[in-house]
Design an enzyme around this catalytic site. Structure first.
Site, PDB file in Angstrom:
ATOM      1  N   TYR A   1      33.036  45.998  38.829  1.00  0.00           N
ATOM      2  CA  TYR A   1      33.298  44.553  38.929  1.00  0.00           C
ATOM      3  C   TYR A   1      31.983  43.786  39.046  1.00  0.00           C
ATOM      4  CZ  TYR A   1      35.668  40.307  40.716  1.00  0.00           C
ATOM      5  OH  TYR A   1      36.145  39.032  40.904  1.00  0.00           O
TER       6      TYR A   1
ATOM      7  N   SER B   1      31.750  35.319  40.107  1.00  0.00           N
ATOM      8  CA  SER B   1      32.123  35.861  41.415  1.00  0.00           C
ATOM      9  C   SER B   1      30.902  35.865  42.339  1.00  0.00           C
ATOM     10  CB  SER B   1      32.617  37.299  41.213  1.00  0.00           C
ATOM     11  OG  SER B   1      32.645  38.022  42.423  1.00  0.00           O
TER      12      SER B   1
HETATM   13  P1  NAP Z   1      44.766  37.529  39.650  1.00  0.00           P
HETATM   14  O1  NAP Z   1      45.585  36.863  40.691  1.00  0.00           O
HETATM   15  O2  NAP Z   1      44.790  38.991  39.560  1.00  0.00           O
HETATM   16  O3  NAP Z   1      45.002  36.879  38.209  1.00  0.00           O
HETATM   17  C1  NAP Z   1      44.370  37.347  37.051  1.00  0.00           C
HETATM   18  C2  NAP Z   1      45.334  37.203  35.892  1.00  0.00           C
HETATM   19  O4  NAP Z   1      44.721  37.771  34.707  1.00  0.00           O
HETATM   20  C3  NAP Z   1      46.644  37.959  36.121  1.00  0.00           C
HETATM   21  O5  NAP Z   1      47.724  37.122  35.777  1.00  0.00           O
HETATM   22  C4  NAP Z   1      46.523  39.123  35.157  1.00  0.00           C
HETATM   23  O6  NAP Z   1      47.763  39.570  34.666  1.00  0.00           O
HETATM   24  C5  NAP Z   1      45.701  38.512  34.034  1.00  0.00           C
HETATM   25  N1  NAP Z   1      45.124  39.551  33.174  1.00  0.00           N
HETATM   26  C6  NAP Z   1      44.550  40.718  33.571  1.00  0.00           C
HETATM   27  N2  NAP Z   1      44.150  41.430  32.492  1.00  0.00           N
HETATM   28  C7  NAP Z   1      44.485  40.708  31.389  1.00  0.00           C
HETATM   29  C8  NAP Z   1      44.334  40.902  29.999  1.00  0.00           C
HETATM   30  N3  NAP Z   1      43.755  42.008  29.499  1.00  0.00           N
HETATM   31  N4  NAP Z   1      44.790  39.957  29.147  1.00  0.00           N
HETATM   32  C9  NAP Z   1      45.375  38.830  29.629  1.00  0.00           C
HETATM   33  N5  NAP Z   1      45.558  38.578  30.940  1.00  0.00           N
HETATM   34  C10 NAP Z   1      45.113  39.505  31.823  1.00  0.00           C
HETATM   35  O7  NAP Z   1      43.283  37.102  39.925  1.00  0.00           O
HETATM   36  P2  NAP Z   1      42.699  35.827  40.666  1.00  0.00           P
HETATM   37  O8  NAP Z   1      42.355  36.245  42.037  1.00  0.00           O
HETATM   38  O9  NAP Z   1      43.499  34.594  40.412  1.00  0.00           O
HETATM   39  O10 NAP Z   1      41.348  35.765  39.853  1.00  0.00           O
HETATM   40  C11 NAP Z   1      41.178  35.073  38.652  1.00  0.00           C
HETATM   41  C12 NAP Z   1      39.728  35.246  38.222  1.00  0.00           C
HETATM   42  O11 NAP Z   1      38.870  34.863  39.308  1.00  0.00           O
HETATM   43  C13 NAP Z   1      39.349  36.703  37.916  1.00  0.00           C
HETATM   44  O12 NAP Z   1      38.420  36.720  36.864  1.00  0.00           O
HETATM   45  C14 NAP Z   1      38.710  37.174  39.215  1.00  0.00           C
HETATM   46  O13 NAP Z   1      37.830  38.232  39.014  1.00  0.00           O
HETATM   47  C15 NAP Z   1      37.996  35.928  39.638  1.00  0.00           C
HETATM   48  N6  NAP Z   1      37.673  35.841  41.051  1.00  0.00           N
HETATM   49  C16 NAP Z   1      38.625  35.964  42.014  1.00  0.00           C
HETATM   50  C17 NAP Z   1      38.252  35.804  43.351  1.00  0.00           C
HETATM   51  C18 NAP Z   1      39.217  35.888  44.488  1.00  0.00           C
HETATM   52  O14 NAP Z   1      38.766  35.912  45.634  1.00  0.00           O
HETATM   53  N7  NAP Z   1      40.510  35.934  44.247  1.00  0.00           N
HETATM   54  C19 NAP Z   1      36.930  35.547  43.675  1.00  0.00           C
HETATM   55  C20 NAP Z   1      35.991  35.460  42.650  1.00  0.00           C
HETATM   56  C21 NAP Z   1      36.374  35.597  41.358  1.00  0.00           C
HETATM   57  P3  NAP Z   1      48.738  40.496  35.586  1.00  0.00           P
HETATM   58  O15 NAP Z   1      49.463  39.524  36.441  1.00  0.00           O
HETATM   59  O16 NAP Z   1      49.589  41.160  34.580  1.00  0.00           O
HETATM   60  O17 NAP Z   1      47.853  41.429  36.347  1.00  0.00           O
HETATM   61  C1  GCO Z   2      36.060  42.256  46.478  1.00  0.00           C
HETATM   62  C2  GCO Z   2      36.818  41.038  46.122  1.00  0.00           C
HETATM   63  C3  GCO Z   2      36.238  40.248  44.992  1.00  0.00           C
HETATM   64  C4  GCO Z   2      36.108  38.887  45.512  1.00  0.00           C
HETATM   65  C5  GCO Z   2      35.411  37.895  44.674  1.00  0.00           C
HETATM   66  C6  GCO Z   2      34.246  37.366  45.418  1.00  0.00           C
HETATM   67  O1  GCO Z   2      36.667  43.294  46.550  1.00  0.00           O
HETATM   68  O2  GCO Z   2      34.843  42.127  46.751  1.00  0.00           O
HETATM   69  O3  GCO Z   2      38.108  41.288  45.837  1.00  0.00           O
HETATM   70  O4  GCO Z   2      37.066  40.186  43.910  1.00  0.00           O
HETATM   71  O5  GCO Z   2      37.371  38.360  45.769  1.00  0.00           O
HETATM   72  O6  GCO Z   2      35.187  38.245  43.373  1.00  0.00           O
HETATM   73  O7  GCO Z   2      33.669  36.329  44.735  1.00  0.00           O
END
Ligand code: NAP
Ligand code: GCO
Length: 267
Positions: free
Chosen positions: A161, A148
């Site tokens: 986080y 992230s």
């Molecule tokens: P998301 O939409 O919340 O998807 C995450 C998935 O992981 C969901 O389907 C969730 O299930 C599942 N999950 C949560 N806890 C779990 C567990 N204990 N065992 C198995 N599955 C589990 O998140 P996303 O935004 O696509 O993010 C995916 C990854 O990228 C995460 O690691 C997040 O921190 C990272 N990330 C996201 C962003 C962003 O801007 N979106 C930026 C940087 C990093 P449920 O549907 O049941 O909740």
């Molecule tokens: C926040 C965001 C993070 C970001 C991401 C940035 O609250 O700062 O939700 O989850 O989306 O991880 O890289």
């Protein structure tokens, strides 16, 4: 040896993407499938897994889904053995499943802090530990940890986080250090702000119809002047999963539209 575009292909590889029902995980799994990999994924309950299978079917991908909580080591070990028997041993692991809790630190329950660390940091350790023995035996393997911006930066309300994703960056470097000798590469992808359900609360329209202040803040902080889309992560994921990146190890590839390079707009 000459470089060939085929070095980006993943034919014959088994890719496990955790939590890949929608959002970033789903898009990464889709891209790995396009490059030829067989996709397996897991999620925490049967309904989510069924939803995932339907989502993949809709776009013509046959993906196998498993009910497994990534924080439960016994369940993870069992799933990895099952995948080995039913599909083949895991060649590519993408630690994607993650959660966030946005609470000012002094108001945060320690139980909530621990839960975020458990899913976002302990689980990638559990998952990697489970797939590494077969990768060592085969003399090859790819692990991609979804990090992230918060692996590098802090921000109000995301102490757990940021601690977890910062830790995940160092776990990535340590796996690369410890197992690189077996031709195993462990790298991270650090997405910027990506439009997914996880970030939906930060993009909600205000009652007066205006954009959320956080939405405006992020677009202003991003040289690309937009939120990322999950598809922005597809190319980087294929690269880090493929032979094309065999000498890239312990690296975090930030896919952030330039946020980390930018000091912010001058007044
Ligand atoms: P998301 O939409 O919340 O998807 C995450 C998935 O992981 C969901 O389907 C969730 O299930 C599942 N999950 C949560 N806890 C779990 C567990 N204990 N065992 C198995 N599955 C589990 O998140 P996303 O935004 O696509 O993010 C995916 C990854 O990228 C995460 O690691 C997040 O921190 C990272 N990330 C996201 C962003 C962003 O801007 N979106 C930026 C940087 C990093 P449920 O549907 O049941 O909740
Ligand atoms: C926040 C965001 C993070 C970001 C991401 C940035 O609250 O700062 O939700 O989850 O989306 O991880 O890289």
């Amino acid at each position: 040896m000459d470089f060939k575009m085929d070095m980006f292909r993943l034919d014959g590889k088994v890719a496990l993407v955790t939590g890949a029902v929608y959002g970033i995980g789903f898009e990464i799994a889709k891209s790995l499938a396009t490059a030829g990999a067989t996709i397996v994924f897991n999620n925490i309950d049967q309904a989510s897994v069924a939803q995932g299978i339907a989502n993949y079917q809709e776009i013509g991908i046959v993906a196998k889904g498993y009910v497994c909580d990534v924080t439960d080591e016994t369940a993870v070990q069992k799933m990895i053995q099952q995948i080995k028997t039913e599909v083949g041993s895991v060649d590519i692991l993408v630690n994607n499943a993650g959660i966030i809790k946005r609470t000012p630190m002094i108001e945060m329950d320690v139980a909530d802090f621990r839960q975020v660390i458990d899913v976002d940091l302990n689980a990638p350790f559990i998952m990697a530990k489970a797939v590494l023995p077969d990768m060592i035996e085969k003399g090859q393997g790819k692990i991609i940890n979804i990090c992230s911006m918060m692996s590098e930066l802090g921000r109000e309300t995301v102490s757990a986080y940021a601690a977890a994703k910062g830790g995940l960056k160092m776990l990535t470097k340590n796996i690369a250090s410890e197992y690189g000798q077996y031709n195993i590469q462990c790298n991270g992808i650090g997405p910027g702000y990506i439009a997914t359900p996880q970030t939906a609360p930060l993009r909600e329209k205000q009652e007066d119809g205006e954009r959320h202040p956080f939405d405006q803040f992020i677009v202003g902080r991003t040289p690309a002047a937009r939120w990322g889309e999950p598809i922005d992560l597809a190319g980087p994921a294929i690269f880090l999963a493929s032979e094309a990146s065999d000498f890239v190890n312990g690296h975090i590839l930030y896919v952030d539209g330039g946020i980390l390079a930018y000091i912010g707009k001058q007044p």
